[in-house]
Design a protein around this motif. Structure first.
Motif, PDB file in Angstrom:
ATOM      1  N   ALA A   1       9.328  -6.701  -0.078  1.00 42.67           N
ATOM      2  CA  ALA A   1       7.954  -6.456  -0.645  1.00 42.67           C
ATOM      3  C   ALA A   1       7.238  -7.418  -1.569  1.00 42.67           C
ATOM      4  O   ALA A   1       6.140  -7.876  -1.273  1.00 42.67           O
ATOM      5  CB  ALA A   1       7.941  -5.124  -1.542  1.00 42.67           C
ATOM      6  N   ALA A   2       8.214  -8.110  -2.082  1.00 41.87           N
ATOM      7  CA  ALA A   2       7.520  -9.219  -2.996  1.00 41.87           C
ATOM      8  C   ALA A   2       7.113 -10.147  -2.249  1.00 41.87           C
ATOM      9  O   ALA A   2       5.984 -11.289  -2.428  1.00 41.87           O
ATOM     10  CB  ALA A   2       8.745  -9.628  -3.860  1.00 41.87           C
ATOM     11  N   GLU A   3       7.728 -10.450  -0.857  1.00 44.57           N
ATOM     12  CA  GLU A   3       7.479 -11.435  -0.008  1.00 44.57           C
ATOM     13  C   GLU A   3       6.076 -11.209   0.619  1.00 44.57           C
ATOM     14  O   GLU A   3       5.411 -11.949   0.777  1.00 44.57           O
ATOM     15  CB  GLU A   3       8.577 -11.647   0.901  1.00 44.57           C
ATOM     16  CG  GLU A   3       8.478 -12.968   2.083  1.00 44.57           C
ATOM     17  CD  GLU A   3       7.747 -12.671   3.126  1.00 44.57           C
ATOM     18  OE1 GLU A   3       7.114 -13.889   3.692  1.00 44.57           O
ATOM     19  OE2 GLU A   3       7.571 -11.407   3.820  1.00 44.57           O
ATOM     20  N   ARG A   4       6.021  -9.998   0.995  1.00 42.16           N
ATOM     21  CA  ARG A   4       4.801  -9.581   1.853  1.00 42.16           C
ATOM     22  C   ARG A   4       3.514  -9.629   0.875  1.00 42.16           C
ATOM     23  O   ARG A   4       2.583  -9.795   1.333  1.00 42.16           O
ATOM     24  CB  ARG A   4       4.908  -7.951   1.929  1.00 42.16           C
ATOM     25  CG  ARG A   4       5.961  -7.512   3.074  1.00 42.16           C
ATOM     26  CD  ARG A   4       5.148  -8.104   4.464  1.00 42.16           C
ATOM     27  NE  ARG A   4       5.825  -7.409   5.648  1.00 42.16           N
ATOM     28  CZ  ARG A   4       6.898  -7.976   6.368  1.00 42.16           C
ATOM     29  NH1 ARG A   4       7.203  -9.378   5.758  1.00 42.16           N
ATOM     30  NH2 ARG A   4       7.471  -7.296   7.214  1.00 42.16           N
ATOM     31  N   GLU A   5       3.913  -9.460  -0.272  1.00 42.13           N
ATOM     32  CA  GLU A   5       2.850  -9.527  -1.390  1.00 42.13           C
ATOM     33  C   GLU A   5       2.284 -10.986  -1.498  1.00 42.13           C
ATOM     34  O   GLU A   5       1.019 -11.325  -1.554  1.00 42.13           O
ATOM     35  CB  GLU A   5       2.874  -8.817  -2.965  1.00 42.13           C
ATOM     36  CG  GLU A   5       3.145  -7.478  -2.813  1.00 42.13           C
ATOM     37  CD  GLU A   5       3.318  -7.001  -4.189  1.00 42.13           C
ATOM     38  OE1 GLU A   5       2.640  -7.201  -5.257  1.00 42.13           O
ATOM     39  OE2 GLU A   5       4.365  -6.069  -4.340  1.00 42.13           O
ATOM     40  N   SER A   6       3.328 -11.921  -1.899  1.00 37.17           N
ATOM     41  CA  SER A   6       2.987 -13.262  -2.078  1.00 37.17           C
ATOM     42  C   SER A   6       2.578 -14.106  -1.005  1.00 37.17           C
ATOM     43  O   SER A   6       1.624 -14.957  -0.933  1.00 37.17           O
ATOM     44  CB  SER A   6       4.252 -14.044  -2.758  1.00 37.17           C
ATOM     45  OG  SER A   6       5.339 -13.852  -1.916  1.00 37.17           O
ATOM     46  N   ALA A   7       3.122 -13.769   0.304  1.00 41.23           N
ATOM     47  CA  ALA A   7       2.841 -14.704   1.358  1.00 41.23           C
ATOM     48  C   ALA A   7       2.118 -14.136   2.466  1.00 41.23           C
ATOM     49  O   ALA A   7       1.111 -14.897   2.966  1.00 41.23           O
ATOM     50  CB  ALA A   7       4.266 -14.857   2.191  1.00 41.23           C
ATOM     51  N   HIS A   8       1.640 -12.569   2.312  1.00 37.86           N
ATOM     52  CA  HIS A   8       0.873 -11.980   3.402  1.00 37.86           C
ATOM     53  C   HIS A   8      -0.239 -11.346   2.612  1.00 37.86           C
ATOM     54  O   HIS A   8      -1.109 -10.726   3.282  1.00 37.86           O
ATOM     55  CB  HIS A   8       1.416 -11.290   4.033  1.00 37.86           C
ATOM     56  CG  HIS A   8       2.733 -11.930   4.819  1.00 37.86           C
ATOM     57  ND1 HIS A   8       2.660 -12.621   6.085  1.00 37.86           N
ATOM     58  CD2 HIS A   8       4.019 -11.781   4.527  1.00 37.86           C
ATOM     59  CE1 HIS A   8       3.737 -12.852   6.420  1.00 37.86           C
ATOM     60  NE2 HIS A   8       4.716 -12.640   5.715  1.00 37.86           N
ATOM     61  N   GLY A   9      -0.490 -11.567   1.256  1.00 37.87           N
ATOM     62  CA  GLY A   9      -1.427 -10.783   0.592  1.00 37.87           C
ATOM     63  C   GLY A   9      -1.706  -9.254   0.712  1.00 37.87           C
ATOM     64  O   GLY A   9      -2.551  -8.676   0.364  1.00 37.87           O
ATOM     65  N   ALA A  10      -0.414  -8.706   0.796  1.00 36.12           N
ATOM     66  CA  ALA A  10      -0.237  -7.329   1.124  1.00 36.12           C
ATOM     67  C   ALA A  10      -0.771  -6.718  -0.538  1.00 36.12           C
ATOM     68  O   ALA A  10      -0.186  -7.281  -1.347  1.00 36.12           O
ATOM     69  CB  ALA A  10       0.865  -6.635   1.785  1.00 36.12           C
ATOM     70  N   THR A  11      -1.194  -5.152  -0.240  1.00 40.82           N
ATOM     71  CA  THR A  11      -1.247  -4.743  -1.730  1.00 40.82           C
ATOM     72  C   THR A  11       0.211  -4.125  -1.970  1.00 40.82           C
ATOM     73  O   THR A  11       1.035  -4.169  -1.309  1.00 40.82           O
ATOM     74  CB  THR A  11      -2.185  -3.496  -1.530  1.00 40.82           C
ATOM     75  OG1 THR A  11      -1.709  -2.455  -0.691  1.00 40.82           O
ATOM     76  CG2 THR A  11      -3.341  -3.729  -1.353  1.00 40.82           C
ATOM     77  N   PRO A  12       0.504  -4.094  -3.133  1.00 43.99           N
ATOM     78  CA  PRO A  12       2.048  -3.503  -3.599  1.00 43.99           C
ATOM     79  C   PRO A  12       2.309  -2.161  -2.799  1.00 43.99           C
ATOM     80  O   PRO A  12       3.665  -1.940  -2.333  1.00 43.99           O
ATOM     81  CB  PRO A  12       1.901  -3.350  -5.156  1.00 43.99           C
ATOM     82  CG  PRO A  12       0.918  -4.030  -5.551  1.00 43.99           C
ATOM     83  CD  PRO A  12      -0.216  -4.203  -4.507  1.00 43.99           C
ATOM     84  N   GLU A  13       1.393  -1.324  -2.585  1.00 43.41           N
ATOM     85  CA  GLU A  13       1.593  -0.194  -1.786  1.00 43.41           C
ATOM     86  C   GLU A  13       1.766  -0.343  -0.330  1.00 43.41           C
ATOM     87  O   GLU A  13       3.077   0.202   0.344  1.00 43.41           O
ATOM     88  CB  GLU A  13       0.622   0.857  -2.039  1.00 43.41           C
ATOM     89  CG  GLU A  13       0.059   1.278  -3.445  1.00 43.41           C
ATOM     90  CD  GLU A  13      -0.701   0.430  -4.540  1.00 43.41           C
ATOM     91  OE1 GLU A  13      -1.044  -0.405  -3.795  1.00 43.41           O
ATOM     92  OE2 GLU A  13      -0.554   0.532  -5.494  1.00 43.41           O
ATOM     93  N   GLU A  14       1.107  -1.162   0.287  1.00 38.24           N
ATOM     94  CA  GLU A  14       1.357  -1.775   1.735  1.00 38.24           C
ATOM     95  C   GLU A  14       2.624  -2.312   1.827  1.00 38.24           C
ATOM     96  O   GLU A  14       3.399  -2.281   2.617  1.00 38.24           O
ATOM     97  CB  GLU A  14       0.320  -2.488   2.107  1.00 38.24           C
ATOM     98  CG  GLU A  14      -1.210  -1.982   2.222  1.00 38.24           C
ATOM     99  CD  GLU A  14      -2.433  -2.758   2.499  1.00 38.24           C
ATOM    100  OE1 GLU A  14      -3.394  -2.581   3.065  1.00 38.24           O
ATOM    101  OE2 GLU A  14      -2.095  -4.083   2.177  1.00 38.24           O
TER     102      GLU A  14
END
Length: 320
Positions: free
Chosen positions: A100-113
């Motif tokens: 999830a941390a990688e998704r947020e930082s690298a892909h701009g996903a929301t925490p929920e996504e």
């Protein structure tokens, strides 16, 4: 320091008198009896584990013999394993946090996504994926109460408390249905890792450098005991707890494993023959230092426990 307690009637370990030779010791009610007549080392005792277990049971019930207070002895790593197999990314919550941390930082996903995507990935991995295993060095081991020496190289020295199982019956391509028959005992391992030495900047395409990051001397506190599997009960219902300088950092049930003990044995035995005395670490739950952005420094104290397996207490010191 009081001698740790453990589940069941007895446990097994390796001990020494100050200045003396190591010996396999039977542990009962905080006392230790030298059982080297049964085998020179604990690994020797594991070769015919069923017979050894019967002998240990008889000796544990016999008050005669030379019983010593456990707190008068040096507590060494409980065995010298033939090989050390280590599991990576095997706790659901831990891996979800990382993904999830990688998704947020690298892909701009929301925490929920990010967390929803990570959870779906872990469900798919548990259903159809395979464990991730690598080898560790027996020379990284130290005792449950020894100092952990922080090497000069690297700064992000991190804890990873893990349940470890000890093989007591050889096997190759062991089916999951028979896997637990090969487990002799369980113990505690703290698989310390230097995070900032995990990836080689000069060899980015190769990926992780497990040898450098995880195998410094004293980076694998192990023990204090081997507790026979029959005394431990369901290994998927144990509590793993680590305190760093009195602050609880890891506190999780082994039921959070993505691949359970039987599946890890099944998978490992497709590659290598498992033999008595092999050590298999089952992965570390959420709460590593990287999660808290807190790493080990000289003077820090780690206090670790797993249900029924005793406890560790290691103080960190700088390399001299």
């Amino acid at each position: 320091m009081s001698f740790p307690t453990h589940a069941g009637e007895f446990a097994l370990g390796t001990f020494a008198h100050v200045g003396g030779r190591p010996f396999p010791g039977l542990v009962v009610d905080g006392r230790v009896r030298d059982v080297s007549p049964l085998g020179r080392t604990v690994r020797d005792l594991l070769v015919d584990w069923d017979s050894t277990l019967a002998s240990l049971r008889r000796l544990a019930a016999d008050p005669r013999g030379d019983w010593r207070g456990g707190d008068t002895l040096l507590v060494l790593p409980p065995l010298e394993p033939g090989q050390i197999l280590q599991s990576g990314a095997n706790y659901r919550q831990h891996v979800i946090d990382l993904v999830a941390a990688e998704r947020e930082s690298a892909h701009g996903a929301t925490p929920e996504e990010a967390r929803a995507d990570a959870a779906a990935m872990m469900d798919a991995r548990a259903e159809s994926g395979t464990p991730y295993l690598f080898l560790g060095s027996p020379r990284a081991m130290c005792g449950a109460f020894d100092d952990v020496v922080l090497p000069r190289e690297g700064e992000q020295h991190d804890w990873e408390l893990e349940l470890a199982l000890v093989i007591g019956k050889p096997g190759r391509r062991i089916p999951r249905s028979a896997a637990m028959e090969h487990v002799a005992a369980y113990t505690i391992c703290n698989d310390i890792t230097t995070r900032d030495r995990l990836y080689r900047p000069d060899l980015k395409a190769i990926g992780t450098d497990w040898f450098v990051a995880k195998n410094a001397m004293t980076f694998l506190p192990t023990g204090p005991f081997l507790v026979p599997a029959e005394f431990v009960g369901d290994p998927m219902q144990l509590r793993i707890r680590l305190e760093h300088n009195g602050v609880v950092r890891q506190d999780e049930s082994t039921k959070d494993m993505i691949f359970d003990v039987a599946r890890l044995i099944e998978y490992a035995s497709t590659v290598t023959e498992l033999r008595p005395g092999d050590l298999l670490l089952t992965g570390s739950p959420a709460g590593n230092g990287a999660h808290w952005d807190v790493f080990l420094r000289p003077g820090d104290v780690m206090e670790c426990s797993i249900t029924g397996l005793g406890a560790q207490r290691n103080t960190c010191v700088a390399e001299d």
